[in-house]
Motif scaffolding. Structure first.
Motif, PDB file in Angstrom:
ATOM      1  N   ASP A 258       0.834  -1.201   0.000  1.00 42.26           N
ATOM      2  CA  ASP A 258       0.000   0.000   0.000  1.00 42.26           C
ATOM      3  C   ASP A 258       0.872   1.256   0.000  1.00 42.26           C
ATOM      4  OD1 ASP A 258      -2.289  -1.531   0.027  1.00 42.26           O
ATOM      5  OD2 ASP A 258      -2.598  -1.370   2.199  1.00 42.26           O
ATOM      6  N   PHE A 259       1.962   1.203   0.752  1.00 39.63           N
ATOM      7  CA  PHE A 259       2.866   2.350   0.861  1.00 39.63           C
ATOM      8  C   PHE A 259       3.499   2.674  -0.490  1.00 39.63           C
ATOM      9  CE2 PHE A 259       6.879   4.446   1.680  1.00 39.63           C
ATOM     10  CZ  PHE A 259       6.616   5.299   2.740  1.00 39.63           C
ATOM     11  N   VAL A 260       4.068   1.669  -1.157  1.00 43.78           N
ATOM     12  CA  VAL A 260       4.764   1.939  -2.416  1.00 43.78           C
ATOM     13  C   VAL A 260       3.795   2.345  -3.520  1.00 43.78           C
ATOM     14  CG1 VAL A 260       6.749   0.485  -1.869  1.00 43.78           C
ATOM     15  CG2 VAL A 260       4.790  -0.510  -3.095  1.00 43.78           C
ATOM     16  N   ARG A 261       2.602   1.803  -3.497  1.00 44.03           N
ATOM     17  CA  ARG A 261       1.599   2.220  -4.479  1.00 44.03           C
ATOM     18  C   ARG A 261       1.266   3.702  -4.308  1.00 44.03           C
ATOM     19  NH1 ARG A 261      -2.540  -2.981  -4.223  1.00 44.03           N
ATOM     20  NH2 ARG A 261      -1.608  -4.172  -5.957  1.00 44.03           N
ATOM     21  N   ALA A 262       1.132   4.131  -3.053  1.00 40.25           N
ATOM     22  CA  ALA A 262       0.812   5.528  -2.782  1.00 40.25           C
ATOM     23  C   ALA A 262       1.971   6.442  -3.185  1.00 40.25           C
ATOM     24  CB  ALA A 262       0.493   5.716  -1.299  1.00 40.25           C
ATOM     25  N   VAL A 263       3.186   6.025  -2.858  1.00 42.19           N
ATOM     26  CA  VAL A 263       4.371   6.823  -3.186  1.00 42.19           C
ATOM     27  C   VAL A 263       4.533   6.934  -4.702  1.00 42.19           C
ATOM     28  CG1 VAL A 263       6.898   6.778  -3.125  1.00 42.19           C
ATOM     29  CG2 VAL A 263       5.592   6.397  -1.029  1.00 42.19           C
ATOM     30  N   GLN A 264       4.307   5.836  -5.377  1.00 38.76           N
ATOM     31  CA  GLN A 264       4.388   5.836  -6.838  1.00 38.76           C
ATOM     32  C   GLN A 264       3.316   6.744  -7.429  1.00 38.76           C
ATOM     33  OE1 GLN A 264       5.031   2.040  -9.246  1.00 38.76           O
ATOM     34  NE2 GLN A 264       2.863   2.405  -9.575  1.00 38.76           N
ATOM     35  N   GLY A 265       2.137   6.705  -6.865  1.00 39.07           N
ATOM     36  CA  GLY A 265       1.061   7.554  -7.335  1.00 39.07           C
ATOM     37  C   GLY A 265       1.335   9.034  -7.121  1.00 39.07           C
ATOM     38  N   ALA A 266       2.154   9.337  -6.109  1.00 39.76           N
ATOM     39  CA  ALA A 266       2.493  10.730  -5.830  1.00 39.76           C
ATOM     40  C   ALA A 266       3.558  11.269  -6.772  1.00 39.76           C
ATOM     41  CB  ALA A 266       2.964  10.872  -4.386  1.00 39.76           C
ATOM     42  N   GLY A 267       4.168  10.349  -7.567  1.00 42.04           N
ATOM     43  CA  GLY A 267       5.138  10.808  -8.556  1.00 42.04           C
ATOM     44  C   GLY A 267       6.551  10.291  -8.403  1.00 42.04           C
ATOM     45  N   ALA A 268       6.799   9.376  -7.468  1.00 39.63           N
ATOM     46  CA  ALA A 268       8.155   8.844  -7.310  1.00 39.63           C
ATOM     47  C   ALA A 268       8.622   8.206  -8.617  1.00 39.63           C
ATOM     48  CB  ALA A 268       8.196   7.811  -6.184  1.00 39.63           C
ATOM     49  N   ASP A 269       9.845   8.533  -9.026  1.00 37.61           N
ATOM     50  CA  ASP A 269      10.383   8.029 -10.293  1.00 37.61           C
ATOM     51  C   ASP A 269      10.990   6.644 -10.151  1.00 37.61           C
ATOM     52  OD1 ASP A 269      10.048  10.347 -12.182  1.00 37.61           O
ATOM     53  OD2 ASP A 269      11.116  11.336 -10.538  1.00 37.61           O
ATOM     54  N   PHE A 270      11.506   6.319  -8.973  1.00 36.62           N
ATOM     55  CA  PHE A 270      11.953   4.960  -8.688  1.00 36.62           C
ATOM     56  C   PHE A 270      11.989   4.762  -7.182  1.00 36.62           C
ATOM     57  CE2 PHE A 270      15.859   7.466  -9.257  1.00 36.62           C
ATOM     58  CZ  PHE A 270      16.624   7.132  -8.141  1.00 36.62           C
ATOM     59  N   ILE A 271      12.065   3.514  -6.763  1.00 36.78           N
ATOM     60  CA  ILE A 271      11.980   3.164  -5.335  1.00 36.78           C
ATOM     61  C   ILE A 271      13.063   2.147  -4.998  1.00 36.78           C
ATOM     62  CG2 ILE A 271      10.534   2.108  -3.540  1.00 36.78           C
ATOM     63  CD1 ILE A 271       8.072   3.119  -5.119  1.00 36.78           C
ATOM     64  N   THR A 272      13.738   2.359  -3.871  1.00 33.89           N
ATOM     65  CA  THR A 272      14.728   1.409  -3.362  1.00 33.89           C
ATOM     66  C   THR A 272      14.131   0.646  -2.195  1.00 33.89           C
ATOM     67  OG1 THR A 272      16.555   2.865  -3.993  1.00 33.89           O
ATOM     68  CG2 THR A 272      17.034   1.128  -2.395  1.00 33.89           C
ATOM     69  N   ILE A 273      14.195  -0.682  -2.258  1.00 29.37           N
ATOM     70  CA  ILE A 273      13.615  -1.534  -1.219  1.00 29.37           C
ATOM     71  C   ILE A 273      14.724  -2.216  -0.436  1.00 29.37           C
ATOM     72  CG2 ILE A 273      11.991  -3.395  -0.718  1.00 29.37           C
ATOM     73  CD1 ILE A 273      11.055  -3.030  -3.723  1.00 29.37           C
ATOM     74  N   HIS A 274      14.866  -1.833   0.835  1.00 27.64           N
ATOM     75  CA  HIS A 274      15.791  -2.526   1.728  1.00 27.64           C
ATOM     76  C   HIS A 274      14.994  -3.639   2.406  1.00 27.64           C
ATOM     77  CE1 HIS A 274      19.335  -2.223   4.739  1.00 27.64           C
ATOM     78  NE2 HIS A 274      18.735  -3.398   4.869  1.00 27.64           N
ATOM     79  N   GLY A 275      15.393  -4.854   2.173  1.00 30.13           N
ATOM     80  CA  GLY A 275      14.602  -5.991   2.613  1.00 30.13           C
ATOM     81  C   GLY A 275      14.767  -6.367   4.069  1.00 30.13           C
ATOM     82  N   ARG A 276      14.669  -5.383   4.948  1.00 32.00           N
ATOM     83  CA  ARG A 276      14.696  -5.643   6.386  1.00 32.00           C
ATOM     84  C   ARG A 276      13.645  -4.776   7.059  1.00 32.00           C
ATOM     85  NH1 ARG A 276      20.501  -5.795   5.376  1.00 32.00           N
ATOM     86  NH2 ARG A 276      21.338  -7.828   5.987  1.00 32.00           N
ATOM     87  N   LEU A 277      13.176  -5.223   8.213  1.00 34.71           N
ATOM     88  CA  LEU A 277      12.292  -4.404   9.028  1.00 34.71           C
ATOM     89  C   LEU A 277      13.126  -3.325   9.711  1.00 34.71           C
ATOM     90  CD1 LEU A 277      10.314  -7.242  10.908  1.00 34.71           C
ATOM     91  CD2 LEU A 277       9.730  -6.184   8.723  1.00 34.71           C
ATOM     92  N   ARG A 278      12.436  -2.352  10.263  1.00 37.91           N
ATOM     93  CA  ARG A 278      13.134  -1.316  11.038  1.00 37.91           C
ATOM     94  C   ARG A 278      13.931  -1.948  12.179  1.00 37.91           C
ATOM     95  NH1 ARG A 278       9.936   3.344  14.582  1.00 37.91           N
ATOM     96  NH2 ARG A 278      11.589   3.675  16.109  1.00 37.91           N
ATOM     97  N   SER A 279      13.408  -3.028  12.770  1.00 35.61           N
ATOM     98  CA  SER A 279      14.042  -3.654  13.934  1.00 35.61           C
ATOM     99  C   SER A 279      15.036  -4.751  13.571  1.00 35.61           C
ATOM    100  CB  SER A 279      12.961  -4.254  14.842  1.00 35.61           C
ATOM    101  OG  SER A 279      12.194  -5.228  14.135  1.00 35.61           O
ATOM    102  N   THR A 280      15.191  -5.067  12.278  1.00 34.15           N
ATOM    103  CA  THR A 280      16.071  -6.167  11.875  1.00 34.15           C
ATOM    104  C   THR A 280      17.524  -5.716  11.840  1.00 34.15           C
ATOM    105  OG1 THR A 280      14.303  -7.039  10.469  1.00 34.15           O
ATOM    106  CG2 THR A 280      16.529  -7.906  10.112  1.00 34.15           C
ATOM    107  N   PRO A 281      18.409  -6.380  12.563  1.00 40.78           N
ATOM    108  CA  PRO A 281      19.831  -5.996  12.533  1.00 40.78           C
ATOM    109  C   PRO A 281      20.474  -6.393  11.210  1.00 40.78           C
ATOM    110  CG  PRO A 281      19.545  -7.995  13.841  1.00 40.78           C
ATOM    111  CD  PRO A 281      18.160  -7.505  13.498  1.00 40.78           C
ATOM    112  N   SER A 282      21.556  -5.708  10.858  1.00 40.89           N
ATOM    113  CA  SER A 282      22.240  -5.995   9.594  1.00 40.89           C
ATOM    114  C   SER A 282      22.894  -7.370   9.594  1.00 40.89           C
ATOM    115  CB  SER A 282      23.292  -4.920   9.307  1.00 40.89           C
ATOM    116  OG  SER A 282      24.254  -4.871  10.348  1.00 40.89           O
ATOM    117  N   SER A 283      23.058  -7.963  10.780  1.00 44.12           N
ATOM    118  CA  SER A 283      23.652  -9.302  10.861  1.00 44.12           C
ATOM    119  C   SER A 283      22.686 -10.386  10.383  1.00 44.12           C
ATOM    120  CB  SER A 283      24.074  -9.607  12.305  1.00 44.12           C
ATOM    121  OG  SER A 283      22.961  -9.484  13.185  1.00 44.12           O
ATOM    122  N   LYS A 284      21.392 -10.050  10.296  1.00 43.94           N
ATOM    123  CA  LYS A 284      20.406 -11.007   9.813  1.00 43.94           C
ATOM    124  C   LYS A 284      20.272 -10.861   8.302  1.00 43.94           C
ATOM    125  CE  LYS A 284      15.673 -12.628  10.552  1.00 43.94           C
ATOM    126  NZ  LYS A 284      14.422 -12.454  11.331  1.00 43.94           N
TER     127      LYS A 284
END
Length: 346
Positions: A184-210
């Motif tokens: 839902d978030f990326v659809r809304a951002v894209q609809g607002a005019g974002a030209d491209f999107i970067t997806i970091h595949g971790r949660l806010r709470s996920t450490p980089s060691s995972k």
């Protein structure tokens, strides 16, 4: 936001870096024609400075990011602008990333920096507690309407400045535990005019060691029609190709991997000595704090993942590096290292 005068005097070049004529979306088209993903250097606090951006661009990076810049401070202070962002005649295609929670502030920051970069990026991925406490970074993943209004504001400002279809607005995100929220978030951002999107595949709470969640990136990317980047755990060229193939994204972005080996997108398994020399040359033109330079060299010569048991510096040489007390001493050490390597090759 100075352009280093030494570049003009030494090279006799015009004051307009050729890279500024490149719309980042053109890079996606070019790399797609080359049957490969677009290679990007991620925004890293402290590390994504001009000298490092220029170095990685010599070894296969197509698009670079600045560290996250706090839009409010950038707008109000000349000192903040000059310390947070520098450019040169050799600057590669560059995206300026902002930490922001106000449509007005992102509009003002866009006005100030857009003549000097190829695009504006909104940071919705930084997990650090101080950023989230200020409703910046990953905290914005729960502020969808605010993010869409900031994207629309930046897009509108670029249009007013005459940069429509010349410079981009993008968003860098993390994922939610419930991926339906992310979709839902990326659809809304894209609809607002974002030209491209970067997806970091971790949660806010996920450490980089995972390990990064490639399945999550794949699922979210399937719901985006603009170009996408995959971010997380890119340490080799093989990683980059595998991530792109599995997730279906258009580009891949590396942070820690490039710190350890700025030549990873060229296909080098270990950081070569030539990278150290190239980096030091860039540092002379675009100075960095001494301790930061030492840290960069320590990463390049260390024994982390990308080195695979074969380090650029021996244990003794690393100790010498860490014992340097200033730039003159460090430059002398680099000269000595060059001579040693020359003797070893004979």
């Amino acid at each position: 936001m100075p352009v280093y005068e030494s570049d003009i005097q030494d090279e006799g070049l015009a004051c307009h870096p050729p890279s500024l004529d490149i719309n980042p979306l053109q890079l996606f088209d070019i790399t797609k024609g080359e049957n490969r993903p677009l290679y990007a250097a991620a925004p890293m606090v402290r590390y994504s400075k001009l000298a490092f951006r220029e170095t990685v661009a010599l070894y296969g990076v197509d698009l670079t990011w600045t560290p996250m810049i706090l839009a409010k401070e950038f707008n109000r202070s000349i000192l903040a602008r000059d310390s947070d962002f520098t450019t040169s005649l050799f600057s590669p295609p560059t995206i300026a990333q902002f930490g922001c929670n106000s449509p007005l502030e992102i509009s003002r920051a866009t006005t100030l920096i857009s003549p000097h970069v190829n695009g504006i990026d909104l940071n919705c991925g930084c997990p650090q507690s101080w950023a989230c406490a200020e409703t910046l970074g990953a905290a914005l993943m729960n502020k969808r309407e605010l993010v869409t209004s900031m994207v629309a504001s930046a897009k509108s400002r670029l249009k007013d400045l005459g940069y429509e279809n010349k410079k981009t607005v993008s968003v860098k995100i993390r994922v939610h535990k419930d991926l339906r929220e992310t979709v839902d978030f990326v659809r809304a951002v894209q609809g607002a005019g974002a030209d491209f999107i970067t997806i970091h595949g971790r949660l806010r709470s996920t450490p980089s060691s995972k390990p990064v969640d490639l399945e999550a990136i794949k699922l979210v990317a399937q719901h985006i029609s603009v170009p996408t980047f995959s971010n997380g755990d890119i340490f080799t060229l093989a990683d980059a190709k595998e991530h792109a193939k599995f997730t279906g994204v258009d580009g891949v972005m590396s942070a820690r991997g490039l710190l350890e080996n700025p030549a990873l997108f060229r296909g080098d398994e270990n950081c070569p000595w030539e990278v150290v020399e190239a980096f030091m040359e860039k540092v002379v033109r675009a100075p960095l704090p001494f301790k930061l330079v030492v840290h960069h060299l320590g990463e390049m010569g260390g024994s982390d993942r990308s080195q695979k048991g074969k380090t650029l510096f021996s244990k003794e040489e690393r100790a010498e590096l860490m014992a340097c007390e200033g730039m003159v001493e460090l430059i002398d050490w680099c000269e000595e290292m060059r001579e040693r390597r020359g003797r070893r090759s004979h």
